[in-house]
Enzyme design. Structure first.
Site, PDB file in Angstrom:
ATOM      1  N   LYS A 111       0.825  -1.215   0.000  1.00 45.87           N
ATOM      2  CA  LYS A 111       0.000   0.000   0.000  1.00 45.87           C
ATOM      3  C   LYS A 111       0.854   1.257   0.000  1.00 45.87           C
ATOM      4  O   LYS A 111       0.499   2.253  -0.620  1.00 45.87           O
ATOM      5  CB  LYS A 111      -0.956   0.007   1.199  1.00 45.87           C
ATOM      6  CG  LYS A 111      -2.078  -1.005   1.044  1.00 45.87           C
ATOM      7  CD  LYS A 111      -3.288  -0.709   1.891  1.00 45.87           C
ATOM      8  CE  LYS A 111      -4.425  -1.632   1.491  1.00 45.87           C
ATOM      9  NZ  LYS A 111      -5.620  -1.508   2.280  1.00 45.87           N
ATOM     10  N   LYS A 194      -4.409  -7.848  -6.916  1.00 45.10           N
ATOM     11  CA  LYS A 194      -5.691  -8.315  -6.378  1.00 45.10           C
ATOM     12  C   LYS A 194      -6.795  -7.296  -6.663  1.00 45.10           C
ATOM     13  O   LYS A 194      -6.512  -6.097  -6.784  1.00 45.10           O
ATOM     14  CB  LYS A 194      -5.573  -8.640  -4.879  1.00 45.10           C
ATOM     15  CG  LYS A 194      -5.671  -7.480  -3.938  1.00 45.10           C
ATOM     16  CD  LYS A 194      -5.927  -7.940  -2.503  1.00 45.10           C
ATOM     17  CE  LYS A 194      -6.113  -6.692  -1.652  1.00 45.10           C
ATOM     18  NZ  LYS A 194      -7.120  -6.800  -0.628  1.00 45.10           N
ATOM     19  N   LYS A 197     -10.868  -2.222  -3.743  1.00 44.06           N
ATOM     20  CA  LYS A 197     -11.776  -1.061  -3.792  1.00 44.06           C
ATOM     21  C   LYS A 197     -11.043   0.184  -4.239  1.00 44.06           C
ATOM     22  O   LYS A 197     -11.618   1.069  -4.851  1.00 44.06           O
ATOM     23  CB  LYS A 197     -12.352  -0.776  -2.397  1.00 44.06           C
ATOM     24  CG  LYS A 197     -13.319  -1.789  -1.885  1.00 44.06           C
ATOM     25  CD  LYS A 197     -13.841  -1.326  -0.523  1.00 44.06           C
ATOM     26  CE  LYS A 197     -13.768  -2.436   0.492  1.00 44.06           C
ATOM     27  NZ  LYS A 197     -12.545  -2.473   1.283  1.00 44.06           N
TER      28      LYS A 197
HETATM   29  N1  AQP Z   1      -9.305  -9.482  -4.015  1.00 42.66           N
HETATM   30  C1  AQP Z   1      -9.712 -10.153  -2.943  1.00 42.66           C
HETATM   31  N2  AQP Z   1      -9.915 -11.485  -3.003  1.00 42.66           N
HETATM   32  C2  AQP Z   1     -10.345 -12.181  -1.913  1.00 42.66           C
HETATM   33  N3  AQP Z   1     -10.603 -11.594  -0.711  1.00 42.66           N
HETATM   34  C3  AQP Z   1     -10.418 -10.263  -0.617  1.00 42.66           C
HETATM   35  N4  AQP Z   1     -10.573  -9.389   0.399  1.00 42.66           N
HETATM   36  C4  AQP Z   1     -10.250  -8.145  -0.014  1.00 42.66           C
HETATM   37  N5  AQP Z   1      -9.866  -8.166  -1.290  1.00 42.66           N
HETATM   38  C5  AQP Z   1      -9.965  -9.474  -1.707  1.00 42.66           C
HETATM   39  C6  AQP Z   1     -11.052  -9.772   1.724  1.00 42.66           C
HETATM   40  O1  AQP Z   1     -12.157  -8.935   2.044  1.00 42.66           O
HETATM   41  C7  AQP Z   1     -12.163  -8.676   3.444  1.00 42.66           C
HETATM   42  C8  AQP Z   1     -12.341  -7.207   3.683  1.00 42.66           C
HETATM   43  O2  AQP Z   1     -11.249  -6.514   3.129  1.00 42.66           O
HETATM   44  P1  AQP Z   1     -11.007  -4.992   3.507  1.00 42.66           P
HETATM   45  O3  AQP Z   1     -12.045  -4.165   2.920  1.00 42.66           O
HETATM   46  O4  AQP Z   1     -10.873  -4.856   4.947  1.00 42.66           O
HETATM   47  O5  AQP Z   1      -9.602  -4.605   3.008  1.00 42.66           O
HETATM   48  P2  AQP Z   1      -8.708  -4.927   1.822  1.00 42.66           P
HETATM   49  O6  AQP Z   1      -8.222  -6.335   1.900  1.00 42.66           O
HETATM   50  O7  AQP Z   1      -7.644  -3.897   1.842  1.00 42.66           O
HETATM   51  O8  AQP Z   1      -9.687  -4.771   0.583  1.00 42.66           O
HETATM   52  P3  AQP Z   1      -9.557  -3.821  -0.619  1.00 42.66           P
HETATM   53  O9  AQP Z   1     -10.735  -3.994  -1.459  1.00 42.66           O
HETATM   54  O10 AQP Z   1      -8.234  -4.019  -1.286  1.00 42.66           O
HETATM   55  O11 AQP Z   1      -9.669  -2.404   0.052  1.00 42.66           O
HETATM   56  P4  AQP Z   1      -8.783  -1.130  -0.100  1.00 42.66           P
HETATM   57  O12 AQP Z   1      -8.631  -0.924  -1.566  1.00 42.66           O
HETATM   58  O13 AQP Z   1      -9.547  -0.047   0.577  1.00 42.66           O
HETATM   59  O14 AQP Z   1      -7.484  -1.431   0.581  1.00 42.66           O
HETATM   60  C9  AQP Z   1     -10.871  -9.234   4.005  1.00 42.66           C
HETATM   61  O15 AQP Z   1     -11.135 -10.472   4.651  1.00 42.66           O
HETATM   62  C10 AQP Z   1     -10.013  -9.457   2.795  1.00 42.66           C
HETATM   63  O16 AQP Z   1      -9.139 -10.547   2.971  1.00 42.66           O
END
Ligand code: AQP
Length: 331
Positions: A111, A194, A197
């Site tokens: 990040k 991956k 969001k």
């Molecule tokens: N691409 C993914 N595939 C499978 N699982 C995923 N998770 C996130 N992305 C994937 C799982 O979703 C849960 C919540 O995630 P989060 O919102 O707390 O944070 P994150 O992992 O940082 O998700 P994002 O979408 O990538 O958010 P941003 O962009 O804001 O950082 C977790 O259980 C995660 O494993």
């Protein structure tokens, strides 16, 4: 009954990765676990969020979770900042965790990228707060996507060090519960990244509020290669985008990749993308419609979260008060 804790950041609309990697497993665990689900707004502000949008996204996340089948009466759904036990224990864990441990966290490296110096201190200590989120409830099972495994290992290191430093058996061991399929859903534009969001390209992900036309368009535009699908998963080894789409189909149709390729091996991406669109629309459309309906009654969503916060605090407050006493704070 085993206590489950899991969280999701209200940093945008939940996408298919969040759904397959986390939310749908949360729904399944409700049958035989005591579940606490949290919209982790404290984690969200480790990267600056527009305050109005953060409020809207928190409600939108809540609506998607409810529409996906989270039961806020039998279980608990709330937003993290409503329960002060998280930050109280998070601070103690900032003092238990070692810098060397945090330096190894790959999510921070991903990040922060090269511009490490300009990121918030909160982003760096995020895994300590995540450990506090879980251990404030002494939850032992945490359903997460594959990307969170390392953070759960760190939470266990923190729990062990706390127990050792204060000569107690206070915090339990946590078990990461990673789904067997679709634990890491990749971007539709780049099979090496991956689905996220915060990806600048909306075309890289399927949002859980997308309508049928938007889903069809995103899948049509999804990156692929010119070869037809192979007849077995070994043929996907060097084809990350094709592997991702087959994995998505398998997860949504409750099949193995082998079964998907037995049926679709030899096909070009045109017909396969059509079949994938159909299973996606069948799963997402009802959730998107119910989300829109729920968002028509914001006071109802706020009341659910308020009630969840009060019930969560009833569990976490005594645990964290005891941790503070063990540390030596006057109570
Ligand atoms: N691409 C993914 N595939 C499978 N699982 C995923 N998770 C996130 N992305 C994937 C799982 O979703 C849960 C919540 O995630 P989060 O919102 O707390 O944070 P994150 O992992 O940082 O998700 P994002 O979408 O990538 O958010 P941003 O962009 O804001 O950082 C977790 O259980 C995660 O494993």
């Amino acid at each position: 009954m085993t206590r489950v804790f899991s969280g999701i950041q209200p940093t945008g609309i939940p996408h298919l990765g969040n759904y397959l990697g986390a939310i749908r497993n949360w729904v399944a665990l409700q049958d035989d676990h005591e579940c606490i689900f949290c919209l982790v707004d404290l984690h969200a502000i480790t990267v600056w969020q527009n305050p109005t949008e953060l409020r809207e996204q928190t409600r939108q996340q809540a609506a998607v979770l409810l529409a996906s089948g989270i039961d806020p009466v039998k279980h608990i759904l709330f937003n993290q900042s409503a329960v002060s036990a998280h930050t109280r224990l998070g601070w103690i864990f900032n003092c238990v965790a070692r810098l060397g441990w945090l330096n190894r966290m790959t999510q921070f490296k991903d990040k922060a990228g090269k511009d490490r110096e300009n990121h918030s201190a909160g982003l760096y200590v995020y895994p300590n707060l995540m450990a506090a989120d879980i251990l404030a409830y002494k939850a032992t099972r945490v359903p997460v996507g594959d990307d969170q495994r390392q953070h759960i290992e760190l939470a266990n290191d923190i729990a062990k060090k706390f127990n050792h430093d204060y000569e107690v058996e206070f915090f339990p061991e946590i078990e990461a519960f990673v789904p067997p399929q679709a634990a890491r859903v990749m971007s539709l534009r780049d099979g090496a990244k991956k689905m996220s969001k915060s990806d600048a390209s909306a075309q890289s992900r399927i949002d859980m509020t997308d309508d049928a036309d938007t889903i069809a368009l995103k899948i049509r535009r999804a990156k692929t290669d010119p070869e037809p699908l192979p007849s077995s998963p070994e043929g996907l080894a060097e084809r990350p985008e094709a592997r991702n789409l087959v994995g998505l189909y398998a997860a949504l149709a409750d099949q193995t990749p082998e079964q998907v390729l037995q049926q679709h091996g030899g096909e070009g991406f045109g017909p396969f993308k059509k079949a994938l669109t159909d299973v996606l629309v069948a799963r997402i459309e009802p959730i998107a419609q119910e989300t829109a309906r729920l968002l028509g009654d914001v006071p109802h969503i706020d009341a659910i979260l308020r009630d969840g916060g009060q019930r969560a605090a009833t569990i976490a407050d005594p645990i964290v008060t005891e941790a503070e006493r063990l540390v030596g704070f006057l109570k």
